[in-house]
Design a protein around this motif. Sequence first.
Motif, PDB file in Angstrom:
ATOM      1  N   MET A   1       0.798  -1.222   0.000  1.00 43.54           N
ATOM      2  CA  MET A   1       0.000   0.000   0.000  1.00 43.54           C
ATOM      3  C   MET A   1       0.834   1.278   0.000  1.00 43.54           C
ATOM      4  O   MET A   1       0.281   2.383  -0.017  1.00 43.54           O
ATOM      5  CB  MET A   1      -0.956  -0.004   1.199  1.00 43.54           C
ATOM      6  N   GLY A   2       2.149   1.126   0.014  1.00 43.06           N
ATOM      7  CA  GLY A   2       3.023   2.299   0.009  1.00 43.06           C
ATOM      8  C   GLY A   2       2.862   3.142   1.269  1.00 43.06           C
ATOM      9  O   GLY A   2       2.884   4.363   1.222  1.00 43.06           O
ATOM     10  N   LYS A   3       2.679   2.467   2.422  1.00 40.76           N
ATOM     11  CA  LYS A   3       2.526   3.174   3.705  1.00 40.76           C
ATOM     12  C   LYS A   3       3.549   2.626   4.694  1.00 40.76           C
ATOM     13  O   LYS A   3       4.193   1.602   4.430  1.00 40.76           O
ATOM     14  CB  LYS A   3       1.113   2.951   4.260  1.00 40.76           C
ATOM     15  N   SER A   4       3.670   3.298   5.848  1.00 35.88           N
ATOM     16  CA  SER A   4       4.562   2.785   6.887  1.00 35.88           C
ATOM     17  C   SER A   4       3.848   1.663   7.648  1.00 35.88           C
ATOM     18  O   SER A   4       2.607   1.575   7.611  1.00 35.88           O
ATOM     19  CB  SER A   4       4.935   3.905   7.853  1.00 35.88           C
ATOM     20  N   VAL A   5       4.635   0.846   8.360  1.00 35.11           N
ATOM     21  CA  VAL A   5       4.042  -0.237   9.156  1.00 35.11           C
ATOM     22  C   VAL A   5       3.120   0.347  10.227  1.00 35.11           C
ATOM     23  O   VAL A   5       2.027  -0.175  10.481  1.00 35.11           O
ATOM     24  CB  VAL A   5       5.159  -1.112   9.782  1.00 35.11           C
ATOM     25  N   SER A   6       3.531   1.468  10.828  1.00 37.76           N
ATOM     26  CA  SER A   6       2.676   2.054  11.878  1.00 37.76           C
ATOM     27  C   SER A   6       1.364   2.585  11.291  1.00 37.76           C
ATOM     28  O   SER A   6       0.326   2.541  11.955  1.00 37.76           O
ATOM     29  CB  SER A   6       3.417   3.146  12.648  1.00 37.76           C
ATOM     30  N   ALA A   7       1.410   3.068  10.031  1.00 33.85           N
ATOM     31  CA  ALA A   7       0.164   3.522   9.380  1.00 33.85           C
ATOM     32  C   ALA A   7      -0.768   2.333   9.143  1.00 33.85           C
ATOM     33  O   ALA A   7      -1.988   2.447   9.331  1.00 33.85           O
ATOM     34  CB  ALA A   7       0.474   4.214   8.065  1.00 33.85           C
ATOM     35  N   VAL A   8      -0.192   1.200   8.771  1.00 33.41           N
ATOM     36  CA  VAL A   8      -1.005  -0.013   8.557  1.00 33.41           C
ATOM     37  C   VAL A   8      -1.638  -0.459   9.878  1.00 33.41           C
ATOM     38  O   VAL A   8      -2.826  -0.792   9.936  1.00 33.41           O
ATOM     39  CB  VAL A   8      -0.140  -1.154   7.950  1.00 33.41           C
ATOM     40  N   GLU A   9      -0.841  -0.439  10.965  1.00 38.82           N
ATOM     41  CA  GLU A   9      -1.366  -0.799  12.301  1.00 38.82           C
ATOM     42  C   GLU A   9      -2.554   0.087  12.655  1.00 38.82           C
ATOM     43  O   GLU A   9      -3.583  -0.387  13.124  1.00 38.82           O
ATOM     44  CB  GLU A   9      -0.280  -0.574  13.370  1.00 38.82           C
ATOM     45  N   SER A  10      -2.378   1.375  12.378  1.00 36.32           N
ATOM     46  CA  SER A  10      -3.415   2.343  12.712  1.00 36.32           C
ATOM     47  C   SER A  10      -4.687   2.108  11.884  1.00 36.32           C
ATOM     48  O   SER A  10      -5.803   2.153  12.418  1.00 36.32           O
ATOM     49  CB  SER A  10      -2.855   3.741  12.481  1.00 36.32           C
ATOM     50  N   ILE A  11      -4.515   1.850  10.597  1.00 39.45           N
ATOM     51  CA  ILE A  11      -5.667   1.595   9.721  1.00 39.45           C
ATOM     52  C   ILE A  11      -6.440   0.364  10.196  1.00 39.45           C
ATOM     53  O   ILE A  11      -7.668   0.384  10.305  1.00 39.45           O
ATOM     54  CB  ILE A  11      -5.210   1.402   8.251  1.00 39.45           C
ATOM     55  N   LEU A  12      -5.702  -0.708  10.494  1.00 31.93           N
ATOM     56  CA  LEU A  12      -6.379  -1.944  10.908  1.00 31.93           C
ATOM     57  C   LEU A  12      -7.112  -1.757  12.238  1.00 31.93           C
ATOM     58  O   LEU A  12      -8.220  -2.262  12.429  1.00 31.93           O
ATOM     59  CB  LEU A  12      -5.365  -3.092  10.996  1.00 31.93           C
ATOM     60  N   PHE A  13      -6.482  -1.010  13.142  1.00 26.49           N
ATOM     61  CA  PHE A  13      -7.126  -0.751  14.442  1.00 26.49           C
ATOM     62  C   PHE A  13      -8.421   0.037  14.236  1.00 26.49           C
ATOM     63  O   PHE A  13      -9.483  -0.335  14.758  1.00 26.49           O
ATOM     64  CB  PHE A  13      -6.155   0.009  15.354  1.00 26.49           C
ATOM     65  N   ARG A  14      -8.347   1.113  13.450  1.00 24.96           N
ATOM     66  CA  ARG A  14      -9.541   1.945  13.247  1.00 24.96           C
ATOM     67  C   ARG A  14     -10.630   1.177  12.490  1.00 24.96           C
ATOM     68  O   ARG A  14     -11.814   1.319  12.762  1.00 24.96           O
ATOM     69  CB  ARG A  14      -9.163   3.219  12.500  1.00 24.96           C
ATOM     70  N   ALA A  15     -10.197   0.346  11.521  1.00 25.94           N
ATOM     71  CA  ALA A  15     -11.171  -0.459  10.765  1.00 25.94           C
ATOM     72  C   ALA A  15     -11.899  -1.415  11.711  1.00 25.94           C
ATOM     73  O   ALA A  15     -13.131  -1.571  11.627  1.00 25.94           O
ATOM     74  CB  ALA A  15     -10.464  -1.235   9.664  1.00 25.94           C
ATOM     75  N   ARG A  16     -11.151  -2.026  12.621  1.00 26.21           N
ATOM     76  CA  ARG A  16     -11.783  -2.982  13.558  1.00 26.21           C
ATOM     77  C   ARG A  16     -12.715  -2.278  14.521  1.00 26.21           C
ATOM     78  O   ARG A  16     -13.772  -2.822  14.875  1.00 26.21           O
ATOM     79  CB  ARG A  16     -10.701  -3.757  14.310  1.00 26.21           C
ATOM     80  N   GLU A  17     -12.318  -1.099  14.956  1.00 20.45           N
ATOM     81  CA  GLU A  17     -13.206  -0.323  15.837  1.00 20.45           C
ATOM     82  C   GLU A  17     -14.536  -0.070  15.132  1.00 20.45           C
ATOM     83  O   GLU A  17     -15.603  -0.238  15.706  1.00 20.45           O
ATOM     84  CB  GLU A  17     -12.554   1.028  16.157  1.00 20.45           C
ATOM     85  N   ARG A  18     -14.436   0.367  13.849  1.00 17.09           N
ATOM     86  CA  ARG A  18     -15.638   0.696  13.073  1.00 17.09           C
ATOM     87  C   ARG A  18     -16.488  -0.558  12.840  1.00 17.09           C
ATOM     88  O   ARG A  18     -17.703  -0.531  13.005  1.00 17.09           O
ATOM     89  CB  ARG A  18     -15.212   1.310  11.740  1.00 17.09           C
ATOM     90  N   LEU A  19     -15.837  -1.663  12.472  1.00 15.05           N
ATOM     91  CA  LEU A  19     -16.572  -2.903  12.197  1.00 15.05           C
ATOM     92  C   LEU A  19     -17.278  -3.404  13.457  1.00 15.05           C
ATOM     93  O   LEU A  19     -18.453  -3.790  13.417  1.00 15.05           O
ATOM     94  CB  LEU A  19     -15.614  -3.981  11.663  1.00 15.05           C
TER      95      LEU A  19
END
Lengths: 186, 149
Positions: free
Chosen positions: A159-177
Amino acid sequence: MSDDVSLMLRASRGDRKAFRSLVERHQQSVYNFFLRTTGHPEDAEDLTQQLFINLYRSAGRYKPTASFRTFMYRIASNLAVSFARSRHRRDGVSLDQMLDEGREPPRHRLHDDPAAGAEWSELEEAYLAALAELPADWRTAVELRVGRQLSYKEIAQVMGKSVSAVESILFRARERLAEKLEPFKE
Amino acid sequence: MDCDGFRKMISRRLDGELGDAELEKLERHLKVCDACRRCLESFGETVSIHKSLIEVSPPPSIVPSVMAAIEEPEPAWWVRGWLKVAVPAAALIVLLGLQVGGFLTETFVPPQQGDEVAVIELEYLDEYPPGSFGDVLVMASEGGGDEER
């Protein structure tokens, strides 16, 4: 050298038989990736074809030092996100609207065989509807991690992002789901 | 660390991305925090549902369609390059034409009867309007003034 890398190198030299083997090996995984990220079988089929055509045309740029899977899903991820940006969602009605109106979420079109869908629980359908409502890059990250089993590092490369950005995306996605699923729990 | 920090760790734990020290720290917190245990449960549920989704067989048309498409020669680089320039250039020309046309239409005021412009136009219909260079030449050659014409 993995089989994928070897086949890709042969494909880069114009070996169509080798490329056909690559398509046959990965078509199911790629098709399901697009099915989960678009929610539509027709779109998933078109994007799967487009991915492999792009992959063949970019085979000359492939370096065997890069993981084939990362290289392939980088193209797939770009296609999925571009597709989502270029098209308004066709279902039109949000999960919140459906709940407000006391309606059940629609049976998500993830299978051509209606009988298979009939076995899904209301919670699974709600999950698919909630997944479809996530921003395209969040949905892509969730599918790459949980569906395709890529590591955070691989997702970051794809995705052309940092590992910490991926961690953050997955965390926020799970919160929303999790939040969207709450009303469907007993 | 507050609960928000632990919830981020819960997400990473579900993905197997937590080191031993962090895992131990999280487990200690989970023993004393009901809210984070509920978070682990709800996040874990999203992962379980996603993993349980059916892996669908792709349509049989994909392989032949892809192989047929790659058999077709890709357009030459100079054709692709030319199109990249030509299409925006054509669009720019059309836009400029519309802008100029719109400006001319908006700013054009048709001459009214009796306007100076109309008078000048009428004068120029005359072969030798009074006071013009031609009129002077005619007067000189004929040896007369306005009253003689």
